[in-house]
Design a protein around this motif. Structure first.
Motif, PDB file in Angstrom:
ATOM      1  N   THR A  55      44.753  39.197  10.493  1.00  0.00           N
ATOM      2  CA  THR A  55      46.089  39.307   9.712  1.00  0.00           C
ATOM      3  C   THR A  55      47.334  38.796  10.185  1.00  0.00           C
ATOM      4  OG1 THR A  55      47.028  40.352  11.976  1.00  0.00           O
ATOM      5  CG2 THR A  55      45.382  42.285  11.344  1.00  0.00           C
ATOM      6  N   ASN A  56      48.265  39.373   9.545  1.00  0.00           N
ATOM      7  CA  ASN A  56      48.895  38.680   8.792  1.00  0.00           C
ATOM      8  C   ASN A  56      50.235  38.534   9.679  1.00  0.00           C
ATOM      9  OD1 ASN A  56      49.485  39.068   6.121  1.00  0.00           O
ATOM     10  ND2 ASN A  56      50.230  40.149   5.388  1.00  0.00           N
ATOM     11  N   VAL A  57      50.201  39.210  11.280  1.00  0.00           N
ATOM     12  CA  VAL A  57      50.500  38.439  12.721  1.00  0.00           C
ATOM     13  C   VAL A  57      50.007  36.949  13.217  1.00  0.00           C
ATOM     14  CG1 VAL A  57      50.777  39.528  15.107  1.00  0.00           C
ATOM     15  CG2 VAL A  57      50.865  40.873  13.073  1.00  0.00           C
ATOM     16  N   ALA A  58      51.458  36.651  14.062  1.00  0.00           N
ATOM     17  CA  ALA A  58      50.956  34.852  13.694  1.00  0.00           C
ATOM     18  C   ALA A  58      49.929  35.010  15.184  1.00  0.00           C
ATOM     19  CB  ALA A  58      52.556  34.930  14.409  1.00  0.00           C
ATOM     20  N   LEU A  59      49.483  33.822  15.042  1.00  0.00           N
ATOM     21  CA  LEU A  59      48.279  33.800  16.299  1.00  0.00           C
ATOM     22  C   LEU A  59      47.936  35.027  16.397  1.00  0.00           C
ATOM     23  CD1 LEU A  59      50.581  31.995  18.776  1.00  0.00           C
ATOM     24  CD2 LEU A  59      49.558  31.323  17.402  1.00  0.00           C
ATOM     25  N   SER A  60      47.062  36.414  14.667  1.00  0.00           N
ATOM     26  CA  SER A  60      46.632  36.788  15.323  1.00  0.00           C
ATOM     27  C   SER A  60      44.961  36.888  15.752  1.00  0.00           C
ATOM     28  CB  SER A  60      46.466  37.297  13.917  1.00  0.00           C
ATOM     29  OG  SER A  60      46.179  36.789  12.995  1.00  0.00           O
ATOM     30  N   VAL A  61      44.044  35.503  15.962  1.00  0.00           N
ATOM     31  CA  VAL A  61      42.918  34.792  16.163  1.00  0.00           C
ATOM     32  C   VAL A  61      43.587  34.628  17.849  1.00  0.00           C
ATOM     33  CG1 VAL A  61      42.426  34.735  13.912  1.00  0.00           C
ATOM     34  CG2 VAL A  61      43.170  32.621  14.924  1.00  0.00           C
ATOM     35  N   GLY A  62      42.515  34.411  18.033  1.00  0.00           N
ATOM     36  CA  GLY A  62      42.165  34.336  19.678  1.00  0.00           C
ATOM     37  C   GLY A  62      41.558  33.635  20.041  1.00  0.00           C
ATOM     38  N   SER A  63      41.334  33.088  21.765  1.00  0.00           N
ATOM     39  CA  SER A  63      41.313  31.942  22.187  1.00  0.00           C
ATOM     40  C   SER A  63      40.076  31.410  23.316  1.00  0.00           C
ATOM     41  CB  SER A  63      42.512  30.820  22.265  1.00  0.00           C
ATOM     42  OG  SER A  63      43.544  31.467  23.007  1.00  0.00           O
ATOM     43  N   PRO A 104      32.275  27.852  17.957  1.00  0.00           N
ATOM     44  CA  PRO A 104      33.273  28.420  17.929  1.00  0.00           C
ATOM     45  C   PRO A 104      33.137  29.268  16.421  1.00  0.00           C
ATOM     46  CG  PRO A 104      34.289  26.371  17.543  1.00  0.00           C
ATOM     47  CD  PRO A 104      32.705  27.111  17.445  1.00  0.00           C
ATOM     48  N   HIS A 105      34.086  31.374  17.106  1.00  0.00           N
ATOM     49  CA  HIS A 105      34.194  31.407  16.148  1.00  0.00           C
ATOM     50  C   HIS A 105      35.567  31.241  15.747  1.00  0.00           C
ATOM     51  CE1 HIS A 105      31.391  34.599  17.267  1.00  0.00           C
ATOM     52  NE2 HIS A 105      30.621  33.547  16.050  1.00  0.00           N
ATOM     53  N   ARG A 106      35.950  31.690  14.561  1.00  0.00           N
ATOM     54  CA  ARG A 106      37.974  30.865  14.033  1.00  0.00           C
ATOM     55  C   ARG A 106      38.280  30.106  13.721  1.00  0.00           C
ATOM     56  NH1 ARG A 106      39.065  36.383  12.789  1.00  0.00           N
ATOM     57  NH2 ARG A 106      39.118  38.460  15.093  1.00  0.00           N
ATOM     58  N   TYR A 107      38.490  29.254  14.982  1.00  0.00           N
ATOM     59  CA  TYR A 107      38.900  27.519  15.338  1.00  0.00           C
ATOM     60  C   TYR A 107      38.448  26.950  16.452  1.00  0.00           C
ATOM     61  CZ  TYR A 107      42.791  29.543  18.382  1.00  0.00           C
ATOM     62  OH  TYR A 107      43.040  29.629  19.479  1.00  0.00           O
ATOM     63  N   GLY A 108      37.949  24.992  15.702  1.00  0.00           N
ATOM     64  CA  GLY A 108      38.389  24.542  16.303  1.00  0.00           C
ATOM     65  C   GLY A 108      39.157  24.221  18.102  1.00  0.00           C
ATOM     66  N   ILE A 109      40.057  23.270  17.292  1.00  0.00           N
ATOM     67  CA  ILE A 109      41.193  23.942  17.800  1.00  0.00           C
ATOM     68  C   ILE A 109      42.633  24.298  17.587  1.00  0.00           C
ATOM     69  CG2 ILE A 109      42.892  21.653  19.062  1.00  0.00           C
ATOM     70  CD1 ILE A 109      40.496  20.232  19.385  1.00  0.00           C
ATOM     71  N   TRP A 110      44.053  25.209  18.076  1.00  0.00           N
ATOM     72  CA  TRP A 110      45.149  25.182  17.293  1.00  0.00           C
ATOM     73  C   TRP A 110      45.679  24.318  18.480  1.00  0.00           C
ATOM     74  CZ3 TRP A 110      49.946  27.458  17.518  1.00  0.00           C
ATOM     75  CH2 TRP A 110      50.178  27.900  16.649  1.00  0.00           C
ATOM     76  N   ASP A 120      32.129  20.772  16.492  1.00  0.00           N
ATOM     77  CA  ASP A 120      30.439  21.706  14.880  1.00  0.00           C
ATOM     78  C   ASP A 120      30.342  23.044  14.987  1.00  0.00           C
ATOM     79  OD1 ASP A 120      27.883  20.485  13.913  1.00  0.00           O
ATOM     80  OD2 ASP A 120      27.224  21.069  15.599  1.00  0.00           O
ATOM     81  N   SER A 121      30.300  23.880  13.782  1.00  0.00           N
ATOM     82  CA  SER A 121      29.535  24.970  14.221  1.00  0.00           C
ATOM     83  C   SER A 121      30.798  26.025  13.556  1.00  0.00           C
ATOM     84  CB  SER A 121      28.638  25.504  14.257  1.00  0.00           C
ATOM     85  OG  SER A 121      27.478  24.299  13.712  1.00  0.00           O
ATOM     86  N   VAL A 122      32.315  25.172  13.399  1.00  0.00           N
ATOM     87  CA  VAL A 122      32.958  26.562  13.363  1.00  0.00           C
ATOM     88  C   VAL A 122      32.302  27.910  12.256  1.00  0.00           C
ATOM     89  CG1 VAL A 122      35.299  27.503  13.373  1.00  0.00           C
ATOM     90  CG2 VAL A 122      34.972  24.790  14.516  1.00  0.00           C
ATOM     91  N   LEU A 123      32.373  28.672  12.601  1.00  0.00           N
ATOM     92  CA  LEU A 123      32.531  29.908  11.692  1.00  0.00           C
ATOM     93  C   LEU A 123      33.263  30.695  12.045  1.00  0.00           C
ATOM     94  CD1 LEU A 123      30.236  31.890  10.368  1.00  0.00           C
ATOM     95  CD2 LEU A 123      30.080  33.287  12.127  1.00  0.00           C
ATOM     96  N   ALA A 124      34.362  31.398  10.732  1.00  0.00           N
ATOM     97  CA  ALA A 124      34.922  32.304  10.094  1.00  0.00           C
ATOM     98  C   ALA A 124      34.836  33.834  10.409  1.00  0.00           C
ATOM     99  CB  ALA A 124      35.786  32.242   9.212  1.00  0.00           C
ATOM    100  N   ARG A 125      35.387  34.692  10.861  1.00  0.00           N
ATOM    101  CA  ARG A 125      35.318  35.796  11.250  1.00  0.00           C
ATOM    102  C   ARG A 125      36.191  36.486  10.413  1.00  0.00           C
ATOM    103  NH1 ARG A 125      33.995  37.105  17.122  1.00  0.00           N
ATOM    104  NH2 ARG A 125      33.195  39.209  16.593  1.00  0.00           N
ATOM    105  N   ASP A 126      36.077  38.194  10.109  1.00  0.00           N
ATOM    106  CA  ASP A 126      36.918  38.643   9.055  1.00  0.00           C
ATOM    107  C   ASP A 126      38.540  38.812   8.955  1.00  0.00           C
ATOM    108  OD1 ASP A 126      34.940  39.924   8.801  1.00  0.00           O
ATOM    109  OD2 ASP A 126      35.197  41.678  10.230  1.00  0.00           O
TER     110      ASP A 126
END
Length: 312
Positions: free
Chosen positions: A85-93, A143-149, A163-169
């Motif tokens: 979403t627009n919220v900062a750090l809305s994707v997990g780890s 990983p889903h989402r990202y490799g390194i933040w 290798d093979s990062v896959l974006a989600r919704d």
């Protein structure tokens, strides 16, 4: 949903913290929340964020140094996940670090080395807080989402395979997606050296640093066989305001907006038997970069004269 997961660690002592030879694998967060319903009810400006540090959440205080070495994060899963979403750090780890100090007599140092992150839901590594850190000799696959933040104070990653990062919704309405191989956003500067990025399927391959932080540098990297809309994205929509990633001595699929001495192509010459990401002896990438010893491949101590995996 709160942060944290299989292992939560708080370290507020003044000495050095060592986490070595630990495996965090085959865990699942049983989360019955309907996050799409929450987003639909409250909108992308209000919904998020959660699922940060689902394998290991490391919170540091006045710590002199924290070292995470020879650890494995494998098959850590979620039953439900936020859309971005627009919220900062809305994707997990899977791994998240927080805290640290920049006050005298020392600044907190963080070292993550010789670790593997394979087939995990959410992003692999997220560094925040006030630490100066290095991430080196690590393998990140699937990983889903990202490799390194890359957040926190200053950050450098070296000798890393993503290798093979896959974006989600994604339901953001104004902020570009940060589901990338690498997100650069350390306050005092971020650098990536000798990083290989392959087989990723994301909207944006890299995210440049925000306008109020130093420019991010991507040196001696190999980027190939990825599916993406943009090789880099930024934090606001005005391209004249955002920081570009500076690419130097890299192999890239397209010409970047800010770059020096890069090779452009789609066939870097992977080894016919070993496959990606190993290069063949005749690859044009070998010995094509700078001769500056600062950017030389790390040497394998067990095999003198050969590069240390996953170095190229």
């Amino acid at each position: 949903m709160s942060d944290g997961g299989a292992l939560n660690l708080w370290h507020f002592a003044l000495d050095t913290l060592y986490i070595e030879n630990v495996e965090i694998s085959h865990n699942q967060v049983l989360d019955h929340a309907d996050y799409w319903a929450i987003v639909n009810a409250f909108g992308p400006d209000e919904a998020g964020s959660a699922h940060r540090g689902r394998g290991l959440l490391l919170q540091l205080g006045d710590t002199r140094q924290a070292i995470l070495r020879n650890c494995i994060f494998h098959e850590n899963r979620l039953s439900s996940a936020w859309p971005e979403t627009n919220v900062a750090l809305s994707v997990g780890s899977v791994l998240r670090t927080e805290g640290g100090t920049t006050y005298p007599p020392w600044r907190t140092k963080l070292l993550i080395e010789d670790c593997s992150f394979t087939d995990n839901d959410e992003g692999a590594v997220q560094v925040t807080g006030l630490v100066d850190y290095d991430i080196r000799n690590c393998v990140i696959r699937g990983p889903h989402r990202y490799g390194i933040w890359m957040g926190a104070n200053t950050g450098r990653i070296e000798n890393v395979l993503i290798d093979s990062v896959l974006a989600r919704d994604y339901v953001g309405t104004f902020k570009p997606s940060q589901q990338c191989a690498i997100v650069f956003n350390s306050q005092m500067g971020t650098d990536a050296h000798n990083v290989t990025v392959t087989n990723c399927s994301v909207r944006n391959l890299l995210a440049g640093s925000s306008p109020w932080t130093p420019q991010a540098n991507f040196n001696s990297g190999l980027v190939a066989n990825n599916t993406f809309q943009s090789i880099e994205t930024h934090w606001v929509l005005d391209p004249d305001y955002d920081q570009r990633v500076h690419f130097e001595n890299c192999y890239l699929p397209i010409v970047p907006e800010d770059g020096t001495d890069n090779l452009i192509g789609s066939e870097p010459g992977f080894d016919s038997e070993l496959g990606m990401p190993w290069l063949s002896a005749g690859s044009e990438c070998i010995d094509s970069g700078t001769t500056d010893s600062l950017f030389a491949d790390l040497e394998d101590p067990d095999n003198p004269g050969f590069a240390l995996w996953p170095s190229q």
